[in-house]
Design a protein around this motif. Sequence first.
Motif, PDB file in Angstrom:
ATOM      1  N   UNK A 123       0.730  -0.962  -0.005  1.00 38.20           N
ATOM      2  CA  UNK A 123       0.034   0.430  -0.283  1.00 38.20           C
ATOM      3  C   UNK A 123       0.577   1.084  -0.042  1.00 38.20           C
ATOM      4  N   UNK A 124       1.494   1.090   0.946  1.00 31.15           N
ATOM      5  CA  UNK A 124       2.698   2.300   0.838  1.00 31.15           C
ATOM      6  C   UNK A 124       3.945   2.687   0.354  1.00 31.15           C
ATOM      7  N   UNK A 125       4.630   1.524  -0.139  1.00 28.51           N
ATOM      8  CA  UNK A 125       5.191   1.742  -1.208  1.00 28.51           C
ATOM      9  C   UNK A 125       6.587   1.441  -0.453  1.00 28.51           C
ATOM     10  N   UNK A 126       7.822   3.008  -1.522  1.00 27.52           N
ATOM     11  CA  UNK A 126       9.044   3.092  -0.828  1.00 27.52           C
ATOM     12  C   UNK A 126       8.989   4.599  -1.000  1.00 27.52           C
ATOM     13  N   UNK A 127       9.192   5.630  -0.151  1.00 27.00           N
ATOM     14  CA  UNK A 127       8.935   6.414  -0.113  1.00 27.00           C
ATOM     15  C   UNK A 127      10.635   7.570   0.235  1.00 27.00           C
ATOM     16  N   UNK A 128      10.663   8.067  -1.183  1.00 26.66           N
ATOM     17  CA  UNK A 128      12.319   8.594  -1.739  1.00 26.66           C
ATOM     18  C   UNK A 128      12.381   9.679  -0.422  1.00 26.66           C
ATOM     19  N   UNK A 129      13.385   9.490  -0.508  1.00 21.96           N
ATOM     20  CA  UNK A 129      14.437  10.486   0.038  1.00 21.96           C
ATOM     21  C   UNK A 129      14.465  11.950  -0.618  1.00 21.96           C
ATOM     22  N   UNK A 130      14.476  11.997  -1.814  1.00 20.00           N
ATOM     23  CA  UNK A 130      14.538  13.106  -2.289  1.00 20.00           C
ATOM     24  C   UNK A 130      13.311  12.336  -3.144  1.00 20.00           C
ATOM     25  N   UNK A 131      12.103  13.578  -3.755  1.00 20.66           N
ATOM     26  CA  UNK A 131      11.293  13.394  -4.301  1.00 20.66           C
ATOM     27  C   UNK A 131      11.660  14.520  -5.495  1.00 20.66           C
ATOM     28  N   UNK A 132      11.020  13.852  -6.487  1.00 22.24           N
ATOM     29  CA  UNK A 132      10.503  14.730  -7.880  1.00 22.24           C
ATOM     30  C   UNK A 132       9.123  14.540  -8.184  1.00 22.24           C
ATOM     31  N   UNK A 133       8.526  15.619  -9.350  1.00 23.06           N
ATOM     32  CA  UNK A 133       7.531  15.476  -9.711  1.00 23.06           C
ATOM     33  C   UNK A 133       7.180  13.688 -10.883  1.00 23.06           C
ATOM     34  N   UNK A 134       6.042  13.689 -10.887  1.00 19.10           N
ATOM     35  CA  UNK A 134       5.808  12.672 -11.828  1.00 19.10           C
ATOM     36  C   UNK A 134       4.287  13.076 -13.001  1.00 19.10           C
ATOM     37  N   UNK A 135       3.707  12.228 -13.873  1.00 15.30           N
ATOM     38  CA  UNK A 135       2.945  12.138 -14.303  1.00 15.30           C
ATOM     39  C   UNK A 135       2.124  11.059 -14.026  1.00 15.30           C
ATOM     40  N   UNK A 136       2.275  10.115 -13.108  1.00 15.88           N
ATOM     41  CA  UNK A 136       1.253   9.326 -12.057  1.00 15.88           C
ATOM     42  C   UNK A 136       0.527   9.562 -11.915  1.00 15.88           C
ATOM     43  N   UNK A 137      -1.217   8.707 -12.115  1.00 11.03           N
ATOM     44  CA  UNK A 137      -2.213   9.433 -11.108  1.00 11.03           C
ATOM     45  C   UNK A 137      -2.162   8.597 -10.147  1.00 11.03           C
ATOM     46  N   UNK A 138      -1.922   9.043  -8.735  1.00 14.68           N
ATOM     47  CA  UNK A 138      -2.197   7.354  -7.694  1.00 14.68           C
ATOM     48  C   UNK A 138      -3.332   6.899  -7.901  1.00 14.68           C
ATOM     49  N   UNK A 139      -4.672   7.443  -8.189  1.00 14.28           N
ATOM     50  CA  UNK A 139      -5.932   6.695  -8.281  1.00 14.28           C
ATOM     51  C   UNK A 139      -6.006   5.738  -8.488  1.00 14.28           C
ATOM     52  N   UNK A 140      -5.326   5.749 -10.277  1.00  5.34           N
ATOM     53  CA  UNK A 140      -5.634   5.019 -11.096  1.00  5.34           C
ATOM     54  C   UNK A 140      -4.066   3.749 -10.959  1.00  5.34           C
ATOM     55  N   UNK A 141      -3.482   4.781 -10.798  1.00  3.50           N
ATOM     56  CA  UNK A 141      -2.005   3.555 -11.039  1.00  3.50           C
ATOM     57  C   UNK A 141      -1.227   3.288  -9.108  1.00  3.50           C
ATOM     58  N   UNK A 142      -1.162   1.635  -8.705  1.00  5.00           N
ATOM     59  CA  UNK A 142      -0.651   1.925  -7.786  1.00  5.00           C
ATOM     60  C   UNK A 142      -1.195   0.825  -6.354  1.00  5.00           C
ATOM     61  N   UNK A 143      -1.050   0.303  -5.647  1.00  2.05           N
ATOM     62  CA  UNK A 143      -1.863  -0.377  -5.099  1.00  2.05           C
ATOM     63  C   UNK A 143      -2.978   0.159  -4.321  1.00  2.05           C
ATOM     64  N   UNK A 144      -3.123   1.457  -3.510  1.00  2.00           N
ATOM     65  CA  UNK A 144      -3.951   2.356  -2.781  1.00  2.00           C
ATOM     66  C   UNK A 144      -5.425   2.173  -3.923  1.00  2.00           C
ATOM     67  N   UNK A 145      -5.063   1.889  -5.329  1.00  2.00           N
ATOM     68  CA  UNK A 145      -5.958   2.278  -6.530  1.00  2.00           C
ATOM     69  C   UNK A 145      -6.871   0.580  -5.923  1.00  2.00           C
TER      70      UNK A 145
END
Length: 705
Positions: free
Chosen positions: A531-553
């Motif tokens: 569910x939570x995945x790996x939280x990066x040490x340094x965050x970068x922007x991206x194009x993905x939509x957490x509502x449709x991509x990822x375990x939490x979806x």
Amino acid sequence: MHIRHGLIGLFLAIATPAYSLEPAPAPVLAPLQSQAQAAHLSAQFLTRYAYSPVPLNDALSAKIMDRYIKALDPDRSFFVQADVDKFMADSASVDDAILREDLKIPFSIFNTYTQRVVERMTYARGLLKQGFDFSVQESYDVARDNAPWPKSAEQSDDLWRKRVKNDWLRLKLAGQADASIRDTLDKRYQNILDRIYGYKSDDVFQSFMAAYTTSVDPHTDYFGAAASADFDISMKLSLVGIGAVLQDRDGYTTIRELVPGGPAQVSGKLAVGDRIIGVGQGQDGAIKEVVGTRLDEVVQMIRGAMSSVVRLDVLPAEGGENATHRTISLVRDKISLEKQAAKKTILSVKDGDVTRKIGVVTLPAFYEDFDARRKGDKDYRSASRDVAKLLVELKQENVDGVLVDLRDNGGGSLSEAIDLTGLFVGKGPVVQQRNSEGKIEVESDDLSAPVWAGPLGVLINRGSASASEIFAAAIQDYGRGAIIGEPSFGKGTVQTVIDLDQAAHNSKPKFGQLKLTIAQFFRINGGTTQLRGVTPDISLPGFSDPKTLGESSYDNALPWTEIKPAKYTVFGNISALVPQLQSRHDARVKDDRDFQQFVEDAAEVKSEREKTVISLNEAERRKEQAAMAARLKARAELDDGLVRGEDDGLQANERSLTADLALENARKNAKDVLRTEAASIVADELALQQGAPKAANARSGNSGE
């Protein structure tokens, strides 16, 4: 059950314009006895051996029915409410039907679906005979996954009128004339019909079994024979064939790419754009015409045994439909899928007056040739073995740091995730597994010393899943390197593949394979990436939509939990460096034009994604188009005149092959600002470890693919 080599990845007639022709009725498909038997056998495994078993009862039946309907008609644009009401009347009967080996329910639903598609496409093509009034104020709902089902044929007609109107308007805004628009859309809708006419019972069964298995858990799956073969190919990165990437274009099997060193490329007899219109087996086997044949069927005809002969009847790329065709013979050979293998490049990064060399290892998947390994082949292909060779080469090239790029790497072999971690940490625990009985195993790597002990970064995004998360989490827990990018997918479960034919002692394959979740993995610190995945040490922007991509979806994903940590020793100091790495990153990207444009693009994509309704008024759409063009023009003046992002209104297979390949190459060769910045962060890591005060600044320059 202890699975050392488990699987943990995420695992996808020629028409001419004739608007008034009545199409043939959709084929009526029926289940095979072997499919009903395979469903029953799968149910036995799913209810007994799954990590979190779900009983096959009325409650699960309703979920299966709901998923199946959504899978067939996700936009709620083909079925009407009466159809759905009729289907749901049987929603509590699916479990009983599976157990008594009766698949009439899913096949009946599918046959209704194909009938509705034929009706809708006939209506859509009929609309092309007339024009549209783009001066009226009306809108089209582009997000219909939760919309009400049309209650009548009239409501369905209105929905499709707006959909066709929007398709027309997009092409009109792109500059196409009415006649060209009619031809383009007629062919588009006819292609949908052609796919309907090409469906077979295997397609229905695969769709139904996907609805069943994913109702148990998101990563349990069923593979028919063809899907099983493709899965095996993806894991060992090789197949036996001619070495050509094929694509269906207007009913023709068309060569999109020739694999370097493959029989097709070496022969010099085939070129990109050539169309295969017939396939024959052996030196003198009859050639079977394949125009209008499904691409997957043509592919199976072209693949075959090592050193065997396949003959192709080919229509040259430069010729029309009446051009002179030729027959060529090719000897099948083993084809290595190098585009999907690990690769390296070197980026030059400016750090004050010093230039740092950062080696980038890109790994698309955690592949492993299981069969070759089981047979004792000392040269079997695997991700960790390939990466180990690349690291040795990078050391010989005197790189200062290494960045492992795992973006969109959906996983693969568990053992490869463990072995890859060992290349950077040496001997020690990597991941913990807990099976359905609660037994916990600590998986360790036994490499005496790491292959690369220098500065390290791992670049991830929302598409980095499973094995990628095991690797990234272990690197983070050991403090070995900086994790950079977006939060990962959040898949924390282990799957194994069960050969149903072996289980049933079948002499010939007919039941397929079941990919079954049998364990959950945990980080060595005791937490899970579930569910939570790996939280990066340094965050970068991206194009993905957490509502449709990822375990939490997923609505039935396992919850997050934790267990006791494994015994391990943190030997890195990355956590102490993170505040300074963050500060350097913020200062650098603040004035980085390319990075800021990426941030703007990501915000624009998010904004567009949140639009659920679009106008069908031409004046309003042209105003929006002009605003976008102005933004692109302003950027183009900064980017050497390269204009990007214009909507041509076409789908991928509607462009010419030349235009399609040019667009693909442009995307492939576009600036990768995230990789550039991640390399700078690795250079910062080195500078801070050496006590240097200045921030790194990445610049162009690469070598060594």
